[in-house]
Design a protein around this motif. Sequence first.
Motif, short mmCIF file in Angstrom:
data_model
loop_
_atom_site.label_atom_id
_atom_site.label_comp_id
_atom_site.label_asym_id
_atom_site.label_seq_id
_atom_site.Cartn_x
_atom_site.Cartn_y
_atom_site.Cartn_z
N GLY A 313 -55.33 37.36 18.44
CA GLY A 313 -54.11 36.96 17.77
C GLY A 313 -54.36 36.20 16.50
N VAL A 314 -54.51 34.88 16.60
CA VAL A 314 -54.66 34.02 15.42
C VAL A 314 -55.79 34.48 14.49
CG1 VAL A 314 -55.20 31.68 14.65
CG2 VAL A 314 -53.56 32.03 16.50
N PRO A 315 -56.95 34.93 15.00
CA PRO A 315 -57.98 35.38 14.06
C PRO A 315 -57.53 36.50 13.14
CG PRO A 315 -58.95 35.04 16.22
CD PRO A 315 -57.45 34.91 16.40
N PHE A 316 -56.62 37.36 13.61
CA PHE A 316 -56.14 38.44 12.75
C PHE A 316 -55.14 37.96 11.71
CE2 PHE A 316 -57.58 42.29 15.18
CZ PHE A 316 -57.97 43.02 14.06
N LEU A 317 -54.49 36.81 11.95
CA LEU A 317 -53.56 36.28 10.95
C LEU A 317 -54.26 36.05 9.63
CD1 LEU A 317 -51.59 33.57 12.98
CD2 LEU A 317 -50.84 35.88 12.42
N ALA A 318 -55.41 35.41 9.71
CA ALA A 318 -56.11 34.97 8.50
C ALA A 318 -57.24 35.90 8.08
CB ALA A 318 -56.67 33.56 8.70
N ASN A 319 -57.53 36.89 8.90
CA ASN A 319 -58.67 37.77 8.63
C ASN A 319 -58.24 39.23 8.78
OD1 ASN A 319 -61.13 35.73 8.59
ND2 ASN A 319 -59.77 35.12 10.25
N PRO A 320 -57.70 39.80 7.71
CA PRO A 320 -57.21 41.18 7.80
C PRO A 320 -58.30 42.18 8.17
CG PRO A 320 -57.27 40.40 5.51
CD PRO A 320 -57.49 39.22 6.37
N ASP A 321 -59.55 41.84 7.85
CA ASP A 321 -60.68 42.71 8.16
C ASP A 321 -61.51 42.14 9.30
OD1 ASP A 321 -61.52 40.48 6.77
OD2 ASP A 321 -62.93 41.55 5.48
N LEU A 322 -60.85 41.66 10.33
CA LEU A 322 -61.54 40.98 11.43
C LEU A 322 -62.69 41.79 12.03
CD1 LEU A 322 -61.66 38.44 13.24
CD2 LEU A 322 -60.05 39.60 14.78
N PRO A 323 -62.54 43.09 12.30
CA PRO A 323 -63.69 43.82 12.84
C PRO A 323 -64.93 43.76 11.94
CG PRO A 323 -61.69 45.08 13.19
CD PRO A 323 -61.33 43.93 12.30
N ALA A 324 -64.74 43.88 10.64
CA ALA A 324 -65.90 43.81 9.72
C ALA A 324 -66.53 42.43 9.75
CB ALA A 324 -65.45 44.16 8.30
N ARG A 325 -65.72 41.40 9.84
CA ARG A 325 -66.27 40.04 9.91
C ARG A 325 -67.04 39.82 11.21
NH1 ARG A 325 -64.31 36.15 6.18
NH2 ARG A 325 -62.81 37.06 4.72
N ILE A 326 -66.51 40.34 12.31
CA ILE A 326 -67.23 40.21 13.58
C ILE A 326 -68.56 40.95 13.52
CG2 ILE A 326 -67.17 40.88 16.02
CD1 ILE A 326 -64.17 40.26 15.99
N ALA A 327 -68.54 42.17 12.98
CA ALA A 327 -69.77 42.96 12.88
C ALA A 327 -70.82 42.27 12.03
CB ALA A 327 -69.45 44.34 12.32
N ALA A 328 -70.38 41.61 10.96
CA ALA A 328 -71.31 40.94 10.04
C ALA A 328 -71.64 39.52 10.47
CB ALA A 328 -70.71 40.93 8.64
N LYS A 329 -71.01 39.06 11.58
CA LYS A 329 -71.13 37.67 12.02
C LYS A 329 -70.80 36.72 10.87
CE LYS A 329 -74.63 38.65 15.55
NZ LYS A 329 -73.66 38.70 16.63
N ALA A 330 -69.79 37.09 10.11
CA ALA A 330 -69.38 36.31 8.94
C ALA A 330 -68.40 35.21 9.35
CB ALA A 330 -68.71 37.23 7.92
N GLU A 331 -68.32 34.22 8.49
CA GLU A 331 -67.37 33.13 8.72
C GLU A 331 -65.95 33.67 8.63
OE1 GLU A 331 -66.31 28.69 6.86
OE2 GLU A 331 -68.02 29.84 6.12
N LEU A 332 -65.06 33.11 9.46
CA LEU A 332 -63.66 33.52 9.45
C LEU A 332 -62.84 32.62 8.53
CD1 LEU A 332 -62.96 34.22 13.24
CD2 LEU A 332 -63.81 35.79 11.48
N ASN A 333 -61.84 33.21 7.86
CA ASN A 333 -60.87 32.39 7.13
C ASN A 333 -60.09 31.53 8.12
OD1 ASN A 333 -61.41 33.79 4.66
ND2 ASN A 333 -59.98 35.41 5.25
N ALA A 334 -59.73 30.33 7.69
CA ALA A 334 -58.90 29.45 8.52
C ALA A 334 -57.43 29.80 8.33
CB ALA A 334 -59.14 28.00 8.15
N PRO A 335 -56.66 29.92 9.40
CA PRO A 335 -55.24 30.25 9.25
C PRO A 335 -54.43 29.05 8.75
CG PRO A 335 -55.76 29.87 11.55
CD PRO A 335 -57.07 29.81 10.81
N ASP A 336 -53.39 29.35 7.99
CA ASP A 336 -52.46 28.34 7.49
C ASP A 336 -51.28 28.28 8.46
OD1 ASP A 336 -50.72 26.70 6.15
OD2 ASP A 336 -50.68 27.88 4.30
N ALA A 337 -51.39 27.40 9.46
CA ALA A 337 -50.39 27.35 10.52
C ALA A 337 -49.00 26.99 10.00
CB ALA A 337 -50.82 26.37 11.60
N ALA A 338 -48.93 26.25 8.91
CA ALA A 338 -47.64 25.85 8.36
C ALA A 338 -46.85 27.05 7.85
CB ALA A 338 -47.84 24.84 7.24
N ARG A 339 -47.53 28.19 7.65
CA ARG A 339 -46.86 29.37 7.10
C ARG A 339 -46.84 30.55 8.07
NH1 ARG A 339 -45.50 28.42 1.96
NH2 ARG A 339 -46.58 26.74 0.86
#
Length: 357
Positions: A313-339
């Motif tokens: 859920g929340v990881p997809f809010l801030a990371n439109p390319d979440l599968p690519a980030r998981i595959a690359a073990k890349a850092e995730l964007n932080a979600p802006d909960a206020a928005r």
Amino acid sequence: MFSLFNPLQTGALKLPNRILMAPLTRCRADADHNPTPLMAEYYAQRASAGLIIAEATMVMEGNSSFWMEPGIYSEAQAQGWKAVTDAVHAKGGQIVLQLWHGGRACHPLLNGGIQPVAPSAIPITGDEVHTPEGKKPYVTPRELRDDEIPGIVAGFKKAAENAKAAGFDGVEVHGANGYLLDEFLRDGANKRTGPYGGSIENRARLMLEVLDAVISVWGADRVGLRISPLNSYNSMIDSDPVAVTTYIAEQVNARGLAYLHVMRSDFSQAQQGDVMTPARAAFKGVLVGNMGYTADEADKAIASGQLDAVAFGVPFLANPDLPARIAAKAELNAPDAARFYSPGPKGYTDYPALSAA
């Protein structure tokens, strides 16, 4: 991360990976609950998910609980969703629509003064709802009569037909988080007698009638169900969540649904327990887990056979390319909960992809 990236056949759908996008209410529809071009952009950005489960969508007019959430009860709404599904398909993605009735979580100020309906006249407490007049307490709902329930089932069926016309790849029935079907299912909210109250079999009757109606439109292999047996959100509780989980899993198994989507825990941690093990024992189809999974935990759960896929859920809010980030073990964007629920593109479509980060 081998297991997360294995293809998965779930009913009629062949998914390229097991990283699903969970349904996330974002309140970017217009005032008539029509999906907007901004929503098409948002979902298309996330088309690399194994499957997108689009947000909770009103099946019947007059049952709004989020003010600017989308609907699927009108031709205009179906056309708005068609632009969304076309955009996702153009990016190679697959998307199903979550069919939803807000039940007692709806509010008269969002629905022309209409009192919300529920299995019993028990209000949500300890929280307030956002309305055009600011945050307001939830009101006491009106108990649905037995003779009104076929109309609810018919509303879900019509919504399923509209979703098909809108080009979705399937639908998910929302039976979770203290909305109407979940309110009937769990004994903390359902105190009625008669054919829709009392035993687990009776409390589950509406959910299963809705499922059967939706299956009559789509076929079971393009229909999923989401449940949340432990989640106390919207003042929910059940005296035996494991029994509820097992019964629903058995019933869904017998119907041959595309998948069963289980929220494993409680947002507020008020209720504890293991509902995934009994769900796995009773359900032989594709089991989707949700709530708080890390990529590593999800991969191990799939590799061990505990789950077949995980909805993030929340990881997809801030990371439109979440599968690519998981595959690359890349850092995730932080979600802006206020928005999460604010209008406009900020905090919605402006998160950078990995290549642009």
